[in-house]
Design an enzyme around this catalytic site. Structure first.
Site: not given
Length: 527
Positions: A349, A380
């Site tokens: 990521n 998140h």
């Protein structure tokens, strides 16, 4: 690929049901089918966009309009009227920037965008469908939040702060004028990145849309990067083909093997009672290894879509080979061969790691590692498992840093000893990563603590003991010019891996400094 939780999502969707027959045929939730089909459509649209709406024969206004309208169409197809959140979040953020001004816009935009995202995540998780880990509108909002906050900081850096106060990377990314509303919405909601990203800098996106001449870099014989002007961007076909091959293999692996190795089996009572420790360790690693291909599929396909449109070219390497990894989000080989926590984070990521570095780590006044992990957890979502993972991640990162700083230099020579060190650290890293991210997959507190208790919290205890017993070297994050030059200097892979203390979220080949006189982007890592 949209994520799955303990229970497979039903056929319900907030978006179009046009593809329900296809969903029934492949036995996958329709929201996931919508996502994949829309991404494949975006891939074809990207090829058309590059060929028929090339910047050499189409105005930037038309390119902005088409990119935005296609993006909004895909959003409404996948998420229905929930896609209006994308426009609401972007519109209010733009108003904040215009009204507040460059001095404080970054703070207000950060608080609003992250707060709006969090409210949407809370309502989705705790009101509508807790644990249903399929495609939903909060996924694209996570990328839009990154773009809103990144651009706000870039405008603040470019229009308010003095150049000497900026690091080389901040100076290169700084935006010197307020974008128009069309440019802003196009950047946030274009069809190439609205569903799965990845994050890109505003300057890179505008340069691509406007088709301005780009200066690219190439490593010379003395190891320095030289600017090259007037060299046309190469065809992305080879890079796109390679990435589509990776997508196909990842999807095949996910559909055939991943379902046979569920992470939830790690907390199965019979397995915990009867399995030996070697079996538990092995299954933990294999089950988390099997959970990664869906991310490989989604992120690589998103990268291929941008490349197919002609976006993502980052110059040539020392052999003259074109590099289409400007906005790549992962490096699979480095992930699977990671010999440190830092190396894994650097290659997983990537664009999110860069975002965390730019808006949090290098701007934090205290405890940058803890603040960065905490921001990552909030971004998140609101599942408790996320916070357990990131709290554990802080401990593992600090412990790994202490171990490496205290012992790694003893194993640099001879080559056989270094190889043995690499094998051991690879095994420890892979198990530690798997141990850390189990709550991220399980989502809830009870099953997460059940897993950790079955392991007697052994890696938590080891991490605490390491921090208590080993001296921790204090490091600075590049406050002066010499340190800033060090950050922008190309480094070899092993040198980068051993420098976690410099920046826990520095990402290989991504922490770029743009020389304004040349207009060129310099890579941190010469590959």
């Amino acid at each position: 690929m949209p994520r799955r939780g303990p229970a497979m999502a039903t056929t319900s969707t907030t978006g179009s049901t046009l593809l329900q027959p296809l969903s029934n045929a492949v036995q996958l939730p329709i929201d996931q089918v919508n996502f994949v089909v829309c991404q494949l459509f975006a891939l074809l649209a990207a090829i058309w966009f590059r060929i028929y709406l090339h910047s050499s024969k189409t105005s930037s206004f038309i390119r902005h309009i088409v990119a935005t309208l296609l993006g909004l169409y895909l959003a409404f197809f996948c998420f229905g009227w929930y896609a209006l959140h994308f426009l609401v979040q972007s519109g209010i953020s733009y108003c904040i920037m215009v009204i507040i001004g460059a001095e404080s816009m970054h703070t207000y935009c950060f608080v609003f965008a992250l707060g709006y995202l969090t409210v949407c995540q809370i309502t989705r998780v705790y009101i509508f469908d807790y644990g249903q880990y399929s495609a939903d509108f909060s996924g694209p909002m996570m990328i839009i939040t990154q773009k809103i906050t990144s651009l706000a900081y870039e405008i603040h850096d470019g229009m308010f702060r003095k150049d000497e106060e900026l690091t080389p990377s901040q100076r290169g990314l700084a935006v010197r004028r307020m974008p128009s509303l069309l440019e802003y919405v196009s950047y946030n909601c274009n069809f190439m990145g609205i569903l799965a990203g990845p994050l890109c800098s505003y300057k890179d996106y505008i340069t691509f849309i406007e088709g301005r001449p780009s200066y690219v870099t190439q490593a010379s014989e003395n190891g320095k990067e030289e600017a090259q002007q007037g060299r046309a961007d190469p065809s992305p076909n080879a890079a796109v083909s390679d990435k589509l091959l990776v997508c196909g293999l990842s999807l095949l692996f996910h559909l055939t093997i991943s379902n046979a190795l569920p992470v939830e089996y790690n907390i199965d009572e019979r397995f915990q009672a009867t399995a030996s420790w070697p079996t538990k360790v092995t299954y933990l690693y294999i089950s988390l290894l099997a959970a990664r291909p869906k991310y490989y599929f989604a992120w690589t396909l998103a990268d291929a879509i941008n490349n197919a449109a002609g976006f993502g070219f980052r110059g040539y390497d020392r052999n003259g080979v074109a590099r289409w990894d400007l906005i790549s989000n992962l490096r699979i080989q480095q992930i699977e061969m990671s010999t440190s926590f830092k190396m894994f984070l650097d290659n997983w990521n990537i664009q999110t790691a860069l975002w965390l570095k730019r808006v949090c780590y290098e701007r934090a006044s205290f405890s940058p590692t803890i603040q960065t992990f905490f921001l990552s957890a909030i971004w998140h979502g609101v599942y408790p498992g996320y916070y357990l993972t990131f709290l554990t991640g802080v401990l593992m990162t600090l412990a790994a840093r202490a171990m490496r700083n205290n012992f790694r230099h003893y194993f640099s020579e001879p080559p056989l000893l270094k190889f043995l060190y690499d094998v051991i650290t690879w095994a420890v890293t892979q198990v530690s990563i798997s141990y850390t991210v189990v709550p991220f997959v399980l989502l809830s507190v009870k099953p997460s603590l059940m897993f950790y208790s079955s392991w007697y919290y052994c890696l938590h205890i080891c991490g605490i003991l390491v921090l208590l017993l080993l001296p921790v070297k204090k490091t600075q994050r590049g406050k002066n010019a010499h340190e800033n030059n060090e950050l922008s200097r190309p480094k070899k892979f092993d040198e980068r891996e051993s420098s976690l203390g410099q920046n826990s979220f520095s990402t290989p080949n991504n922490i770029c400094s743009q020389n304004q006189d040349l207009g060129s982007r310099h890579s941190l890592l010469t590959q």
